[in-house]
Write a protein that holds these residues in place. Structure first.
Motif, mmCIF file in Angstrom:
data_model
loop_
_atom_site.group_PDB
_atom_site.id
_atom_site.type_symbol
_atom_site.label_atom_id
_atom_site.label_comp_id
_atom_site.label_asym_id
_atom_site.label_seq_id
_atom_site.Cartn_x
_atom_site.Cartn_y
_atom_site.Cartn_z
ATOM 1 N N ALA A 1 0.831 -1.209 0.000
ATOM 2 C CA ALA A 1 0.000 0.000 0.000
ATOM 3 C C ALA A 1 0.862 1.255 0.000
ATOM 4 O O ALA A 1 0.530 2.247 -0.674
ATOM 5 N N ARG A 2 1.960 1.237 0.735
ATOM 6 C CA ARG A 2 2.873 2.386 0.700
ATOM 7 C C ARG A 2 3.456 2.558 -0.694
ATOM 8 O O ARG A 2 3.629 3.676 -1.193
ATOM 9 N N TRP A 3 3.753 1.439 -1.342
ATOM 10 C CA TRP A 3 4.389 1.491 -2.662
ATOM 11 C C TRP A 3 3.424 1.995 -3.732
ATOM 12 O O TRP A 3 3.801 2.794 -4.583
ATOM 13 N N THR A 4 2.171 1.519 -3.708
ATOM 14 C CA THR A 4 1.217 2.010 -4.713
ATOM 15 C C THR A 4 0.956 3.494 -4.526
ATOM 16 O O THR A 4 0.720 4.217 -5.487
ATOM 17 N N ASN A 5 0.969 3.944 -3.261
ATOM 18 C CA ASN A 5 0.733 5.342 -2.902
ATOM 19 C C ASN A 5 -0.631 5.839 -3.372
ATOM 20 O O ASN A 5 -0.832 7.038 -3.553
ATOM 21 N N LEU A 6 -1.569 4.919 -3.565
ATOM 22 C CA LEU A 6 -2.951 5.301 -3.825
ATOM 23 C C LEU A 6 -3.650 5.585 -2.493
ATOM 24 O O LEU A 6 -3.163 5.207 -1.436
ATOM 25 N N SER A 7 -4.800 6.230 -2.564
ATOM 26 C CA SER A 7 -5.512 6.509 -1.317
ATOM 27 C C SER A 7 -5.841 5.209 -0.596
ATOM 28 O O SER A 7 -5.810 5.153 0.636
ATOM 29 N N GLU A 8 -6.173 4.133 -1.338
ATOM 30 C CA GLU A 8 -6.388 2.825 -0.725
ATOM 31 C C GLU A 8 -5.925 1.691 -1.635
ATOM 32 O O GLU A 8 -6.025 1.785 -2.871
ATOM 33 N N THR A 9 -5.443 0.651 -1.005
ATOM 34 C CA THR A 9 -5.093 -0.615 -1.642
ATOM 35 C C THR A 9 -5.798 -1.712 -0.862
ATOM 36 O O THR A 9 -5.810 -1.688 0.371
ATOM 37 N N THR A 10 -6.406 -2.676 -1.562
ATOM 38 C CA THR A 10 -7.189 -3.695 -0.861
ATOM 39 C C THR A 10 -6.683 -5.101 -1.166
ATOM 40 O O THR A 10 -6.012 -5.342 -2.180
ATOM 41 N N PHE A 11 -7.071 -6.026 -0.274
ATOM 42 C CA PHE A 11 -6.657 -7.413 -0.375
ATOM 43 C C PHE A 11 -7.884 -8.290 -0.153
ATOM 44 O O PHE A 11 -8.552 -8.184 0.885
ATOM 45 N N LEU A 12 -8.186 -9.130 -1.150
ATOM 46 C CA LEU A 12 -9.324 -10.037 -1.092
ATOM 47 C C LEU A 12 -8.894 -11.354 -0.463
ATOM 48 O O LEU A 12 -7.902 -11.963 -0.889
ATOM 49 N N LEU A 13 -9.655 -11.803 0.545
ATOM 50 C CA LEU A 13 -9.345 -13.028 1.269
ATOM 51 C C LEU A 13 -10.611 -13.862 1.424
ATOM 52 O O LEU A 13 -11.730 -13.380 1.215
ATOM 53 N N ALA A 14 -10.435 -15.109 1.821
ATOM 54 C CA ALA A 14 -11.578 -15.966 2.126
ATOM 55 C C ALA A 14 -12.291 -15.424 3.359
ATOM 56 O O ALA A 14 -11.656 -14.940 4.302
ATOM 57 N N PRO A 15 -13.621 -15.501 3.380
ATOM 58 C CA PRO A 15 -14.354 -14.988 4.543
ATOM 59 C C PRO A 15 -14.162 -15.887 5.754
ATOM 60 O O PRO A 15 -13.833 -17.063 5.634
ATOM 61 N N THR A 16 -14.390 -15.312 6.921
ATOM 62 C CA THR A 16 -14.319 -16.091 8.158
ATOM 63 C C THR A 16 -15.705 -16.382 8.720
ATOM 64 O O THR A 16 -15.821 -17.010 9.777
ATOM 65 N N THR A 17 -16.739 -15.917 8.030
ATOM 66 C CA THR A 17 -18.114 -16.146 8.455
ATOM 67 C C THR A 17 -18.930 -16.625 7.259
ATOM 68 O O THR A 17 -18.708 -16.158 6.131
ATOM 69 N N PRO A 18 -19.881 -17.545 7.470
ATOM 70 C CA PRO A 18 -20.643 -18.087 6.327
ATOM 71 C C PRO A 18 -21.567 -17.070 5.679
ATOM 72 O O PRO A 18 -22.011 -17.279 4.546
ATOM 73 N N GLU A 19 -21.839 -15.953 6.349
ATOM 74 C CA GLU A 19 -22.709 -14.936 5.755
ATOM 75 C C GLU A 19 -22.020 -14.139 4.652
ATOM 76 O O GLU A 19 -22.687 -13.511 3.832
ATOM 77 N N ALA A 20 -20.680 -14.136 4.626
ATOM 78 C CA ALA A 20 -19.934 -13.277 3.709
ATOM 79 C C ALA A 20 -19.476 -14.035 2.474
ATOM 80 O O ALA A 20 -19.215 -15.243 2.520
ATOM 81 N N ASP A 21 -19.358 -13.316 1.364
ATOM 82 C CA ASP A 21 -18.815 -13.881 0.129
ATOM 83 C C ASP A 21 -17.299 -13.786 0.089
ATOM 84 O O ASP A 21 -16.639 -14.636 -0.517
ATOM 85 N N TYR A 22 -16.747 -12.759 0.682
ATOM 86 C CA TYR A 22 -15.297 -12.588 0.741
ATOM 87 C C TYR A 22 -14.977 -11.651 1.889
ATOM 88 O O TYR A 22 -15.852 -10.964 2.433
ATOM 89 N N ARG A 23 -13.708 -11.639 2.266
ATOM 90 C CA ARG A 23 -13.224 -10.717 3.293
ATOM 91 C C ARG A 23 -12.302 -9.710 2.635
ATOM 92 O O ARG A 23 -11.570 -10.049 1.697
ATOM 93 N N LEU A 24 -12.347 -8.473 3.122
ATOM 94 C CA LEU A 24 -11.551 -7.404 2.531
ATOM 95 C C LEU A 24 -10.747 -6.695 3.604
ATOM 96 O O LEU A 24 -11.281 -6.325 4.653
ATOM 97 N N ARG A 25 -9.449 -6.515 3.338
ATOM 98 C CA ARG A 25 -8.616 -5.654 4.171
ATOM 99 C C ARG A 25 -8.229 -4.444 3.340
ATOM 100 O O ARG A 25 -7.874 -4.570 2.158
ATOM 101 N N ILE A 26 -8.300 -3.279 3.967
ATOM 102 C CA ILE A 26 -8.164 -1.998 3.273
ATOM 103 C C ILE A 26 -7.019 -1.224 3.906
ATOM 104 O O ILE A 26 -7.047 -0.939 5.118
ATOM 105 N N PHE A 27 -6.032 -0.858 3.087
ATOM 106 C CA PHE A 27 -4.871 -0.121 3.586
ATOM 107 C C PHE A 27 -4.715 1.204 2.852
ATOM 108 O O PHE A 27 -4.888 1.271 1.629
ATOM 109 N N THR A 28 -4.383 2.240 3.594
ATOM 110 C CA THR A 28 -3.873 3.480 3.025
ATOM 111 C C THR A 28 -2.344 3.397 3.057
ATOM 112 O O THR A 28 -1.784 2.441 3.600
ATOM 113 N N PRO A 29 -1.637 4.388 2.514
ATOM 114 C CA PRO A 29 -0.174 4.363 2.645
ATOM 115 C C PRO A 29 0.322 4.472 4.084
ATOM 116 O O PRO A 29 1.489 4.195 4.353
#
Length: 278
Positions: free
Chosen positions: A41-69
């Protein structure tokens, strides 16, 4: 060890190429450490960079982590829409008609239709901005005290305060400095009532924090709608953002006050792979 992962960069909140707000999206990121995420995220230097992961709850389709620089966010708007677009484009199949995103703010529903739209999460902080903080924001924006019609906390995760000015023209005239003292200020002003506004938009929005203006901001627009929608602003409207930065962001808001949905056009501008290692 370096791993090669699928990558997309998605433009959000504009149907025209390169005039929205980009988000970098890394797919299949379950094996990526928090330190590697932060470094990318620091390297892209965009306002946000995200990472798609497997969900940890059956209600969700995916899990997302969101980073700024500079750190991780529990929720942000344009990364939510851009990441949902990337997940679908990569072949993701939601469990139901809507997508359900798991993130630091909990579960966020993303509706499919003419354009993707997320249901605004509840505000984690609301109410008036104290005099000292408002004075800091007013000074940083380069405006006078009596230019402010109203101000409130409208924080749904990133930390936004909302500042209502008298007009869209006043919003566009702001020439901010860097002295926000760690505060994040979202400024909004209406186009004249009874006109078609700016290309049909009801308001102009700008988003500031120390040394930076965000081009188009979904979380801020969600907070503004929860604060002013159905009262000062219509329940449903289109907001313009990014004009001063030569962008053409269009944020489609429906609901106002109660259950607010924030939508925008999305398109992929870059596809490929990214190597992430220690």
């Amino acid at each position: 060890m370096t791993v090669s992962l699928p990558f997309r960069q998605v433009d959000v909140f504009s149907h025209l190429p390169l005039l929205g707000n980009p988000v970098a999206v890394v797919h299949d990121a379950d094996g990526v450490s928090s330190e590697q995420m932060a470094a990318f995220a620091r390297w892209t230097n965009l306002s946000e960079t995200t990472f798609l992961l497997a969900p940890t709850t059956p209600e969700a389709d995916y899990r997302l982590r969101i980073f700024t620089p500079t750190g991780e966010l529990p929720f942000a708007g344009h990364p939510t829409l851009g990441s949902a677009h990337a997940w679908l484009e990569a072949g993701g199949v939601p469990r139901g008609d809507d997508l359900v995103q798991e993130c630091g703010a909990g579960l966020v529903t993303v509706r499919r239709g003419e354009r993707l739209a997320f249901r605004a999460p509840p505000l984690v902080r609301s109410g008036p901005v104290d005099d000292a903080d408002l004075a800091t924001i007013v000074a940083a924006l380069g405006i006078a005290d009596d230019d402010v019609v109203d101000a409130a906390w409208i924080d749904n995760g990133p930390g936004w305060t909302g500042v209502l000015l008298r007009s869209a023209e006043a919003v566009l005239a702001c020439r901010p400095g860097v002295g926000f003292g760690g505060l994040k200020a979202g400024v909004v002003g209406p186009y004249p009532e009874g006109t078609d506004g700016h290309d049909g938009c009801a308001v102009e929005v700008r988003a500031f924090y120390d040394g930076f203006e965000d081009p188009v901001t979904g979380s801020l627009n969600a907070g503004i709608a929860q604060w002013l929608g159905g009262r000062v602003l219509p329940s449903s409207y289109v907001a313009s953002q990014g004009t001063v930065l030569q962008r053409r962001g269009r944020v489609h808001v429906t609901g106002g006050g109660g259950e607010v949905w924030v939508g925008g056009d999305t398109s992929t501008t870059i596809t490929g792979t990214v190597g992430l290692g220690d």
